[in-house]
Write a protein that holds these residues in place. Structure first.
Motif, PDB file in Angstrom:
ATOM      1  N   VAL A   1      37.456  45.671  35.975  1.00  0.00           N
ATOM      2  CA  VAL A   1      37.229  44.753  34.862  1.00  0.00           C
ATOM      3  C   VAL A   1      37.698  45.383  33.557  1.00  0.00           C
ATOM      4  O   VAL A   1      38.357  44.739  32.739  1.00  0.00           O
ATOM      5  N   ILE A   2      37.377  46.661  33.377  1.00  0.00           N
ATOM      6  CA  ILE A   2      37.767  47.343  32.138  1.00  0.00           C
ATOM      7  C   ILE A   2      39.290  47.390  32.028  1.00  0.00           C
ATOM      8  O   ILE A   2      39.860  47.115  30.971  1.00  0.00           O
ATOM      9  N   ARG A   3      39.950  47.702  33.150  1.00  0.00           N
ATOM     10  CA  ARG A   3      41.409  47.777  33.126  1.00  0.00           C
ATOM     11  C   ARG A   3      42.012  46.440  32.700  1.00  0.00           C
ATOM     12  O   ARG A   3      42.893  46.371  31.853  1.00  0.00           O
ATOM     13  N   ASN A   4      41.490  45.356  33.308  1.00  0.00           N
ATOM     14  CA  ASN A   4      42.004  44.038  32.945  1.00  0.00           C
ATOM     15  C   ASN A   4      41.738  43.712  31.479  1.00  0.00           C
ATOM     16  O   ASN A   4      42.581  43.116  30.811  1.00  0.00           O
ATOM     17  N   SER A   5      40.563  44.116  31.000  1.00  0.00           N
ATOM     18  CA  SER A   5      40.235  43.826  29.604  1.00  0.00           C
ATOM     19  C   SER A   5      41.152  44.584  28.664  1.00  0.00           C
ATOM     20  O   SER A   5      41.593  44.043  27.641  1.00  0.00           O
ATOM     21  N   VAL A   6      41.429  45.843  28.985  1.00  0.00           N
ATOM     22  CA  VAL A   6      42.313  46.641  28.128  1.00  0.00           C
ATOM     23  C   VAL A   6      43.664  45.935  28.040  1.00  0.00           C
ATOM     24  O   VAL A   6      44.244  45.805  26.956  1.00  0.00           O
ATOM     25  N   ARG A   7      44.146  45.452  29.176  1.00  0.00           N
ATOM     26  CA  ARG A   7      45.447  44.777  29.169  1.00  0.00           C
ATOM     27  C   ARG A   7      45.397  43.480  28.367  1.00  0.00           C
ATOM     28  O   ARG A   7      46.303  43.185  27.595  1.00  0.00           O
ATOM     29  N   SER A   8      44.312  42.713  28.569  1.00  0.00           N
ATOM     30  CA  SER A   8      44.312  41.416  27.883  1.00  0.00           C
ATOM     31  C   SER A   8      44.064  41.583  26.389  1.00  0.00           C
ATOM     32  O   SER A   8      44.603  40.813  25.590  1.00  0.00           O
TER      33      SER A   8
END
Lengths: 373, 366
Positions: free
Chosen positions: B129-136
């Motif tokens: 989830v954190i990885r996706n948030s960093v990207r978005s």
């Protein structure tokens, strides 16, 4: 040597031997110590998989252009969505989502063709079944990424100018079992240690054999210690078994110091035994002890971060969980297994465990003595 | 029939006498609902994020601002000096974002500016989830910097639960977990106690048949289960604002069948085990754990891998969750969930027959 001799001749030793033979004869107890942890680890490790992939997607492409077909292909090739149905009518699209046959539906409206031709920004629609709020949110995020990525290739626009290089520490493969297994280790130890220790003490109360023991010249603490010491040894064995399964079946790393880990685990077993003893002094029958142990263990487990991470809980529960010894034990297990940190980082957790073990054992031993006298 | 009823009445009288047990029979399901309902949240908010901004320009500060604006991340008090990994080791931060010294210069020159994100992967799900948030967050920030229109826009609509309230997902599941554990637990204990105390010999000696005995005993705990169900449904409505979304009859029928299946399962465990602690462990391992993990309560059923997914098919809670989620969230009614009550009835029947056979085998012929 002298000390060893006097120990071997002591009353305590005799009592311990009696309890040990009793435990070893009790096949069911041994089964209880071995079977549930194994099953629990297996189910937790294998079944709890939060990955979101292969979501069923219904596709309704009313534009029928080359571009819209490419967009559908981009969805299909992503691994997140599996195109499961191509409904013919808008009603069928809605029906597929409504009955739960698909998780999401991609609708490319007829205007897509016109907007594309006029150089306007075309719009596609995604209907998501929001019953599973977590999956829905993640699916939505992925869909956004797919469409954005597709847009870049379509417009030949510059790629993103900030390149986030993500490095994932401690668990680079993002295996969820590495998170759950340490949690289950703590959970199993809590359940068995409290249940087994309370049941052993209460059974004697139930059957009335405790009175017989009291007729012997042994002191209350000797009776108690003799009862708990063999259980303690078995529980350490159970922890080793669980650790072995974690290593062999799930490949969970062990980066910390093994001896230190066993010391902390023993400390936690003392906490579990302390909880069991406390329950035994409260309850009068086995039924009661069993129900009260559930009453206590359930919040202990839920507020420990074993299943759901602590950061996701409401603030109130995060604060409450600070006094939960299981939370600290799981932090120790994860820290030592996955991060390889030691006492220098984990000392606050160890401190709480020590305090909890001391308080629980002291209070319950005291109460136990009072009940006997 | 009369003998079944009197056996049931006797059982309820016995149950009532143990005040602590009665109190726990009511309190335990409610406590379960409270704890699960409030404490299980899958979506992470306020993830502690530390930033090492080596650029210290208005651009880098604006970029960092974006992270905290999402309320998904909470700032960690850190001066940016020292080893960022130490923050992850100590668990102070879950993610550290490192912005290189030439960040704004490269960005303004139209070159790619690399940014590093170190994520604590201990919790794989959170890390993802954190990885996706960093990207978005990065994408969103870039979107605010450029003024070209996107090539295609996506309009998403979330059905049934547009606000993505997690209580709407979790609480109907908790109803199933509650009914999958407490009625069978009480039932199994009551059954095994009869064996432990030897009173079952009296039953064998009486004119009561095995089926009558089981039905009477089961009926008593079925009623206890109904009381528990009513209590948790009411509490769910008051605390979590759950309302029926459609036709209530599938829920009513489903609840009755779920309690019957649960109680039958408890009877089965009670006839198989010899001591109360064994019965409890058995219910905890086979009933509670499966209801929690193999029912789709936390993560979707489709994520369960192959051999375990077969086991999931015989978990009653799995079918009851379909019913409760439909009743409280989706509201499709019978067309959506017609098969679930049927399968609950089959499972209940199988458990009951199994306990009947167990009891028969223990009884002396005659």
């Amino acid at each position: 040597m002298k000390f060893l001799e006097s120990l071997l001749e002591s009353r305590l030793w005799a009592l311990m031997r009696k309890e040990t033979t009793q435990i070893l004869k009790n096949r069911q107890l041994l089964f209880l110590l071995l079977f549930p942890p194994t099953v629990q680890l297996m189910i937790f490790g294998f079944a709890l998989s939060p990955d979101v992939k292969h979501l069923k997607l219904a596709v309704a492409d009313y534009a029928g252009t080359a571009t819209s077909r490419e967009l559908v292909a981009a969805f299909a090739n992503n691994g997140i969505f599996d195109v499961a149905a191509a409904p013919s009518s808008p009603q069928a699209v809605a029906e597929a989502v409504r009955t739960g046959r698909v998780t999401a539906a991609l609708v490319i409206p007829p205007e897509f063709r016109r907007d594309l031709a006029r150089g306007q920004t075309p719009e596609v629609q995604l209907l998501i079944d929001g019953v599973d709020a977590n999956t829905a949110g993640i699916a939505n995020g992925y869909a956004g990424q797919i469409v954005r990525q597709f847009g870049y290739t379509l417009s030949g626009n510059v790629p993103p100018a900030i390149d986030p290089m993500v490095a994932i520490l401690y668990n680079p493969g993002l295996r969820s079992s590495w998170f759950f297994v340490p949690g289950v280790l703590g959970l199993v130890l809590t359940l068995t240690s409290s249940l087994v220790s309370s049941a052993t003490v209460v059974r004697e109360k139930d059957v009335g054999t405790l009175e017989q023991l009291l007729m012997t010249p042994a002191a209350a603490w000797e009776i108690l210690l003799a009862k708990l010491a063999p259980l303690f040894v078995l529980l350490v064995g159970e922890a080793l078994l669980a650790l072995g399964i974690a290593r062999l079946v799930f490949g969970v790393p062990f980066l910390g110091n093994f001896l230190l880990f066993m010391v902390f685990t023993s400390l936690y077993i003392c906490v579990g035994v302390g909880i069991g003893m406390m329950l035994a002094t409260v309850a009068r029958s086995q039924t009661q002890v069993v129900l009260t142990s559930f009453f206590v263990n359930l919040p202990l487990i839920q507020l420990s971060g074993a299943i759901a991470p602590i950061e996701t809980m409401p603030e109130f529960f995060q604060v409450v969980s600070l006094v939960n010894p299981l939370r600290h034990y799981i932090a120790i297990v994860r820290g030592m297994l996955l991060k390889g940190v030691g006492f220098e980082v984990l000392w606050p957790n160890v401190l709480v465990l020590g305090a909890a073990a001391f308080l629980l054992l002291a209070i319950s031993a005291n109460r136990f003595r009072k009940q006997l006298e | 029939m009369k003998r079944i009823l009197s056996q049931c009445a006797k059982e309820l009288t016995q149950f009532r006498r143990d005040r602590l047990t009665v109190a726990l029979a009511v309190l335990l399901p409610m406590a379960t609902l409270l704890i699960f309902g409030y404490a299980i949240r899958l979506e992470a908010n306020n993830i502690p994020l530390a930033v090492q901004d080596l650029d210290r320009s208005p651009t880098s500060r604006a970029f960092v601002e974006r992270f905290y604006a999402t309320n998904q991340f909470a700032p960690v008090d850190w001066d940016g000096r020292g080893n960022p990994e130490a923050l992850l080791d100590a668990g102070v931060a879950r993610v550290v974002v490192i912005i290189p010294p030439d960040f704004s210069r490269r960005l303004d020159a139209g070159k790619i500016a690399p940014v590093q994100a170190l994520i604590d992967g201990t919790d794989g799900n959170n890390a993802r989830v954190i990885r996706n948030s960093v990207r978005s967050v990065t994408n969103f920030y870039l979107g605010t910097r450029s003024d070209t229109a996107p090539a295609i826009t996506l309009r998403s609509r979330l059905w049934f639960n547009p606000g993505r309230e997690e209580a709407l997902y979790i609480v109907p599941g908790v109803f199933a977990v509650v009914l999958a554990i407490w009625p069978p637990l009480l039932m199994a204990i009551a059954m095994v106690r009869e064996k432990e105390q030897g009173t079952i010999i009296q039953v064998y000696a009486s004119s009561l048949s095995a089926a009558e005995f089981l039905l009477g005993k089961g009926l008593a705990y079925f009623l206890v289960g109904v009381a528990q169900a009513v209590a948790v449904f009411a509490l769910g409505a008051v605390l979590f604002g759950l309302r029926l979304a459609g036709d209530p009859t599938p829920l009513v029928v489903g609840t009755v069948l779920m309690i019957a299946a649960s109680v039958s399962f408890g009877l089965f465990i009670g006839t198989r085990t010899a001591s109360q602690s064994a019965a409890v462990q058995a219910v905890a391992t086979s009933g509670f754990l499966t209801a929690l993990l193999l029912s789709g309560f936390i993560y979707p059923l489709s994520n369960i891998p192959f051999p375990l997914s077969l086991v999931a098919n015989i978990v009653p809670a799995r079918y009851f969750i379909e019913i409760t989620r439909d009743a409280f969230v989706r509201g499709t009614g019978w067309p959506g969930v017609w098969s679930a009550p049927l399968l609950l009835a089959v499972l209940g029947g199988v458990f009951f027959m199994a306990s009947f056979r167990n009891l028969k085998r223990m009884q002396l012929p005659g």
